[in-house]
Design a protein around this motif. Structure first.
Motif, short mmCIF file in Angstrom:
data_model
loop_
_atom_site.label_atom_id
_atom_site.label_comp_id
_atom_site.label_asym_id
_atom_site.label_seq_id
_atom_site.Cartn_x
_atom_site.Cartn_y
_atom_site.Cartn_z
N GLY A 1 0.85 -1.18 0.00
CA GLY A 1 0.00 0.00 0.00
C GLY A 1 0.88 1.23 0.00
N CYS A 2 1.84 1.27 -0.92
CA CYS A 2 2.90 2.30 -0.89
C CYS A 2 2.41 3.66 -1.32
CB CYS A 2 4.07 1.88 -1.75
SG CYS A 2 3.71 1.79 -3.53
N GLY A 3 1.20 3.76 -1.91
CA GLY A 3 0.72 5.06 -2.37
C GLY A 3 1.69 5.66 -3.37
N PRO A 4 1.89 6.98 -3.33
CA PRO A 4 2.77 7.64 -4.30
C PRO A 4 4.26 7.50 -3.98
CG PRO A 4 1.87 9.26 -2.81
CD PRO A 4 1.21 7.96 -2.45
N GLY A 5 4.60 6.56 -3.10
CA GLY A 5 6.01 6.30 -2.81
C GLY A 5 6.62 7.15 -1.73
N THR A 6 5.79 7.70 -0.87
CA THR A 6 6.26 8.61 0.17
C THR A 6 7.35 8.00 1.04
OG1 THR A 6 4.03 9.57 0.22
CG2 THR A 6 5.49 10.07 2.07
N GLY B 1 7.63 -1.53 -3.64
CA GLY B 1 6.33 -0.95 -3.32
C GLY B 1 5.24 -1.66 -4.08
N VAL B 2 4.11 -1.86 -3.41
CA VAL B 2 2.94 -2.48 -4.04
C VAL B 2 1.73 -1.62 -3.73
CG1 VAL B 2 1.46 -4.52 -4.17
CG2 VAL B 2 3.91 -4.79 -3.77
N ASP B 3 0.94 -1.30 -4.75
CA ASP B 3 -0.30 -0.56 -4.53
C ASP B 3 -1.32 -0.99 -5.57
OD1 ASP B 3 -0.88 2.12 -2.71
OD2 ASP B 3 -2.23 1.95 -4.45
N HIS B 4 -2.61 -0.91 -5.19
CA HIS B 4 -3.68 -1.34 -6.09
C HIS B 4 -4.10 -0.25 -7.06
CE1 HIS B 4 -6.13 1.08 -3.39
NE2 HIS B 4 -7.13 0.96 -4.26
N ASP B 5 -3.62 0.98 -6.86
CA ASP B 5 -4.04 2.12 -7.66
C ASP B 5 -2.98 2.45 -8.70
OD1 ASP B 5 -5.87 4.54 -8.00
OD2 ASP B 5 -3.94 5.50 -7.62
N GLN B 6 -3.37 2.44 -9.99
CA GLN B 6 -2.41 2.66 -11.06
C GLN B 6 -1.78 4.05 -10.98
OE1 GLN B 6 -1.46 0.35 -13.58
NE2 GLN B 6 0.15 1.91 -13.81
N ALA B 7 -2.57 5.07 -10.63
CA ALA B 7 -2.02 6.43 -10.54
C ALA B 7 -0.97 6.51 -9.43
CB ALA B 7 -3.14 7.43 -10.29
N ALA B 8 -1.21 5.83 -8.32
CA ALA B 8 -0.24 5.82 -7.23
C ALA B 8 1.04 5.11 -7.66
CB ALA B 8 -0.82 5.14 -6.00
N VAL B 9 0.90 4.01 -8.37
CA VAL B 9 2.07 3.27 -8.84
C VAL B 9 2.90 4.14 -9.77
CG1 VAL B 9 2.81 1.32 -10.28
CG2 VAL B 9 1.06 1.00 -8.52
N GLU B 10 2.24 4.84 -10.68
CA GLU B 10 2.97 5.71 -11.61
C GLU B 10 3.66 6.85 -10.88
OE1 GLU B 10 0.01 6.86 -14.43
OE2 GLU B 10 -0.13 4.87 -15.34
N ALA B 11 2.97 7.43 -9.89
CA ALA B 11 3.59 8.51 -9.12
C ALA B 11 4.80 8.00 -8.34
CB ALA B 11 2.57 9.12 -8.16
N GLU C 1 7.72 7.46 -10.66
CA GLU C 1 8.32 8.74 -11.06
C GLU C 1 9.18 9.30 -9.94
OE1 GLU C 1 6.90 13.21 -12.52
OE2 GLU C 1 5.48 11.54 -12.51
N ARG C 2 8.68 9.22 -8.71
CA ARG C 2 9.42 9.79 -7.58
C ARG C 2 10.71 9.03 -7.30
NH1 ARG C 2 5.17 11.53 -2.80
NH2 ARG C 2 3.85 12.90 -4.08
N THR C 3 10.72 7.74 -7.58
CA THR C 3 11.89 6.92 -7.23
C THR C 3 12.75 6.59 -8.45
OG1 THR C 3 10.55 4.90 -7.41
CG2 THR C 3 10.73 5.91 -5.23
N ALA C 4 12.47 7.25 -9.56
CA ALA C 4 13.28 7.02 -10.76
C ALA C 4 14.75 7.30 -10.46
CB ALA C 4 12.80 7.92 -11.90
#
Length: 258
Positions: free
Chosen positions: A49-54, A71-81, A84-87
């Motif tokens: 449930g990592c959300g946007p990678g906080t 990180g694992v999350d069920h929301d595609q937008a959160a996974v993409e965020a 991006e944050r951890t690139a």
């Protein structure tokens, strides 16, 4: 009232998560969770449930380049965020997934964490069973969850305080009492539970509390649902906005070992 300390529009979910993480409360309890997780270099750690990678950055630092922070999350937008944050952080990977059915092999992780996630899932026991499956023997899971039934907001009319908490517990949060239940549920799926830490944040500033609790928005919904009358809504919000404010709730950090 001509001005209000309350947010009338709900913040973007990612903004809310970042704001909580940056608050004094967020820094304190997240730091304590990381301490209890006791991540070592070279380990594999899951943020479920990592959300946007906080929280993936601190986990990546702990495992170093020789380990993995997943990180694992069920929301595609959160996974993409989160991606991006951890690139550029080679130790980090983020996957779309369901905590009830993790696409990970048995005994592949050393550490796992959930942060205010199990209060929302459909089946906390099934999710805990999945975490137990993917952790190696001797692995550790650290969970942080509020117990919304302990929410106490001071008001001259204590019945209104009870009505507000009852609405949040009954209607807003799916698993509102998960904080107190976690030690028992974790034990039921095979974890040992060596430590439970109770954290009690106390809010004295109504605006700071509103940024976490959404006081006016929740009150309006409670009124619509019949927990408050219009007159009670007015009295409740007027006092919170103009009187001496105090709110508190118990937050549990539960350490479980496989």
């Amino acid at each position: 009232m001509t001005s209000t300390p309350f947010e009338t529009v709900a913040p973007d979910p990612f903004v809310y998560l970042d704001r909580l993480a940056g608050s004094g409360l967020g820094r304190f309890y997240k730091g304590r969770m990381l301490e209890e997780l006791d991540v070592l270099p070279g380990q594999t750690v899951l943020d479920l449930g990592c959300g946007p990678g906080t929280d993936l950055g601190p986990l990546a630092e702990a495992v170093t380049a020789t380990g993995a922070a997943i990180g694992v999350d069920h929301d595609q937008a959160a996974v993409e965020a989160a991606r991006e944050r951890t690139a550029g952080q080679d130790a980090v990977a983020v996957h779309l997934g369901d905590l009830h059915d993790l696409r990970l092999a048995d005994h592949t992780a050393d550490r796992a964490r959930t942060d205010r996630v199990l209060q929302h899932v459909a089946d906390p026991v099934r999710a805990l069973r999945e975490v137990h499956r993917v952790l190696r023997p001797g692995g550790r899971l650290v969970m942080g969850e509020p117990d919304w039934d302990t929410l106490a907001i001071d008001h001259p009319d204590s019945d209104l305080s009870r009505s507000y908490t009852r609405y949040v517990t009954d209607e807003v949060i799916r698993n509102a009492r998960i904080g107190r239940q976690l030690p028992r549920l974790a034990a039921e799926v095979g974890f040992a539970v060596p430590k439970v830490v109770a954290v009690t944040p106390v809010f004295r500033d109504v605006q700071a509390a509103d940024e976490i609790l959404g006081l006016e928005r929740t009150t309006r919904r409670a009124c619509t649902a019949g927990y408050f009358t219009e007159e009670e809504t007015r009295r409740w919000l007027n006092h919170l906005a103009g009187g001496s404010f105090l709110a508190a709730m118990t937050f549990y950090i539960v350490v479980a070992e496989s």
